[in-house]
Design a protein around this motif. Structure first.
Motif, PDB file in Angstrom:
ATOM      1  N   UNK A 101       0.872  -1.170   0.000  1.00 28.33           N
ATOM      2  CA  UNK A 101       0.000   0.000   0.000  1.00 28.33           C
ATOM      3  C   UNK A 101       0.910   1.220   0.000  1.00 28.33           C
ATOM      4  N   UNK A 102       0.859   1.954  -1.110  1.00 26.07           N
ATOM      5  CA  UNK A 102       1.834   3.035  -1.244  1.00 26.07           C
ATOM      6  C   UNK A 102       1.379   4.311  -0.564  1.00 26.07           C
ATOM      7  N   UNK A 103       0.081   4.478  -0.462  1.00 28.21           N
ATOM      8  CA  UNK A 103      -0.406   5.767   0.038  1.00 28.21           C
ATOM      9  C   UNK A 103      -1.834   5.652   0.563  1.00 28.21           C
ATOM     10  N   UNK A 104      -2.129   6.433   1.591  1.00 23.33           N
ATOM     11  CA  UNK A 104      -3.519   6.621   2.018  1.00 23.33           C
ATOM     12  C   UNK A 104      -3.708   8.124   2.028  1.00 23.33           C
ATOM     13  N   UNK A 105      -4.593   8.622   1.175  1.00 20.80           N
ATOM     14  CA  UNK A 105      -4.680  10.076   1.063  1.00 20.80           C
ATOM     15  C   UNK A 105      -6.116  10.577   0.910  1.00 20.80           C
ATOM     16  N   UNK A 106      -6.255  11.864   1.142  1.00 13.62           N
ATOM     17  CA  UNK A 106      -7.565  12.499   1.032  1.00 13.62           C
ATOM     18  C   UNK A 106      -7.828  12.857  -0.424  1.00 13.62           C
ATOM     19  N   UNK A 107      -9.002  12.524  -0.898  1.00 15.27           N
ATOM     20  CA  UNK A 107      -9.423  12.951  -2.235  1.00 15.27           C
ATOM     21  C   UNK A 107     -10.437  14.067  -2.076  1.00 15.27           C
TER      22      UNK A 107
ATOM     23  N   UNK B 165     -14.732   6.188  -0.133  1.00 18.60           N
ATOM     24  CA  UNK B 165     -13.411   5.594  -0.183  1.00 18.60           C
ATOM     25  C   UNK B 165     -13.190   4.956  -1.525  1.00 18.60           C
ATOM     26  N   UNK B 166     -11.926   4.807  -1.896  1.00 16.71           N
ATOM     27  CA  UNK B 166     -11.606   4.114  -3.134  1.00 16.71           C
ATOM     28  C   UNK B 166     -10.287   3.403  -2.946  1.00 16.71           C
ATOM     29  N   UNK B 167     -10.174   2.293  -3.617  1.00 21.21           N
ATOM     30  CA  UNK B 167      -8.931   1.546  -3.580  1.00 21.21           C
ATOM     31  C   UNK B 167      -8.461   1.433  -5.011  1.00 21.21           C
ATOM     32  N   UNK B 168      -7.351   2.094  -5.314  1.00 24.42           N
ATOM     33  CA  UNK B 168      -6.865   2.109  -6.686  1.00 24.42           C
ATOM     34  C   UNK B 168      -5.612   1.257  -6.834  1.00 24.42           C
ATOM     35  N   UNK B 169      -5.540   0.546  -7.928  1.00 26.01           N
ATOM     36  CA  UNK B 169      -4.385  -0.322  -8.163  1.00 26.01           C
ATOM     37  C   UNK B 169      -3.427   0.375  -9.120  1.00 26.01           C
ATOM     38  N   UNK B 170      -2.150   0.327  -8.772  1.00 26.56           N
ATOM     39  CA  UNK B 170      -1.134   0.885  -9.637  1.00 26.56           C
ATOM     40  C   UNK B 170      -0.219  -0.259 -10.041  1.00 26.56           C
ATOM     41  N   UNK B 171      -0.036  -0.423 -11.329  1.00 28.70           N
ATOM     42  CA  UNK B 171       0.856  -1.500 -11.777  1.00 28.70           C
ATOM     43  C   UNK B 171       2.189  -0.910 -12.187  1.00 28.70           C
TER      44      UNK B 171
ATOM     45  N   UNK C  63      -1.123  -0.356  -4.118  1.00 26.18           N
ATOM     46  CA  UNK C  63      -2.460   0.180  -3.907  1.00 26.18           C
ATOM     47  C   UNK C  63      -2.429   1.579  -3.316  1.00 26.18           C
ATOM     48  N   UNK C  64      -3.375   2.369  -3.761  1.00 23.43           N
ATOM     49  CA  UNK C  64      -3.560   3.700  -3.176  1.00 23.43           C
ATOM     50  C   UNK C  64      -4.970   3.741  -2.609  1.00 23.43           C
ATOM     51  N   UNK C  65      -5.066   4.065  -1.348  1.00 26.95           N
ATOM     52  CA  UNK C  65      -6.380   4.193  -0.722  1.00 26.95           C
ATOM     53  C   UNK C  65      -6.725   5.673  -0.666  1.00 26.95           C
ATOM     54  N   UNK C  66      -7.884   6.010  -1.178  1.00 25.41           N
ATOM     55  CA  UNK C  66      -8.316   7.404  -1.125  1.00 25.41           C
ATOM     56  C   UNK C  66      -9.560   7.531  -0.260  1.00 25.41           C
ATOM     57  N   UNK C  67      -9.539   8.553   0.578  1.00 26.77           N
ATOM     58  CA  UNK C  67     -10.673   8.811   1.457  1.00 26.77           C
ATOM     59  C   UNK C  67     -11.238  10.176   1.093  1.00 26.77           C
ATOM     60  N   UNK C  68     -12.522  10.231   0.878  1.00 35.09           N
ATOM     61  CA  UNK C  68     -13.152  11.487   0.463  1.00 35.09           C
ATOM     62  C   UNK C  68     -13.067  12.555   1.545  1.00 35.09           C
ATOM     63  N   UNK C  69     -12.801  13.781   1.099  1.00 34.90           N
ATOM     64  CA  UNK C  69     -12.758  14.902   2.041  1.00 34.90           C
ATOM     65  C   UNK C  69     -14.115  15.114   2.722  1.00 34.90           C
TER      66      UNK C  69
END
Ligand SMILES: [Zn+2]
Ligand SMILES: [Zn+2]
Length: 175
Positions: A28-34, A42-48, A55-61
């Motif tokens: 998990x590379x990052x957990x950040x505010x979107x 919330x969103x879980x994005x995959x980066x190849x 994975x990048x986890x984004x949490x809505x502001x």
């Protein structure tokens, strides 16, 4: 909550989940505010990349000012998506979610709706607060905010018949 606190919370949650045997990804590379995500919390994005998936986890502001338990539950929901075979809300994801609930006392929902967080939906139709009526033809002019027309309806005339306008004192909702 700011990005820094969100990361500290995330790292703490990853540890809690791993401690009860849930195979959260080590990448998990990052957990950040979107700041733009409104419809989902919330969103879980995959980066190849060259080194494989991360994975990048984004949490809505929209929810970062909610209490920590609620934010934690959204982060956990997304973290579970990083487990092998859990990129949807299938059997495996659900089994981990229920393990989290019984072992750690969090409530992990499949869908994360505004009502669940005690928040108002931003896309909900705005409430009509003021109705200006024409004394002549009865035409109605709806306004959502206090504006010049609402403050001084007597300064304006009905666009349809030219008669005087007045403010109706009630609240109305568009359904
Ligand atoms: Zn999900
Ligand atoms: Zn009129």
């Amino acid at each position: 909550m700011k990005n820094k606190e969100l990361n500290i919370l995330g790292i703490n949650l990853i540890k809690q989940l791993k401690d009860i045997g849930i195979p959260i990804s080590n990448n998990i590379s990052e957990i950040k505010i979107n700041n733009r995500a409104k419809a989902r919390f919330g969103a879980c994005k995959v980066k190849k990349g060259i080194l494989g998936k991360s994975y990048i986890i984004e949490i809505s502001s929209e929810i970062v000012e909610c209490n920590t338990k609620i934010i934690s539950e959204v982060i956990i929901h997304e973290l579970l998506h990083t487990c092998p075979g859990c990129f949807n809300h299938g059997k495996k994801w659900k089994s981990y979610a229920s393990k989290v609930e019984s072992s750690l006392g969090y409530t992990i929902k499949t869908t994360q709706k505004y009502e669940d967080f005690g928040l108002d939906r931003p896309d909900e139709k705005e409430e009509i607060k003021y109705v200006i009526k024409c004394a002549g033809c009865g035409a109605e002019f709806q306004r959502k905010r206090l504006c010049k027309l609402v403050k001084n309806p007597e300064k304006y005339r009905c666009g349809k018949c030219g008669n005087i306008l007045y403010l109706q004192g009630e609240k109305h909702n568009i359904l």
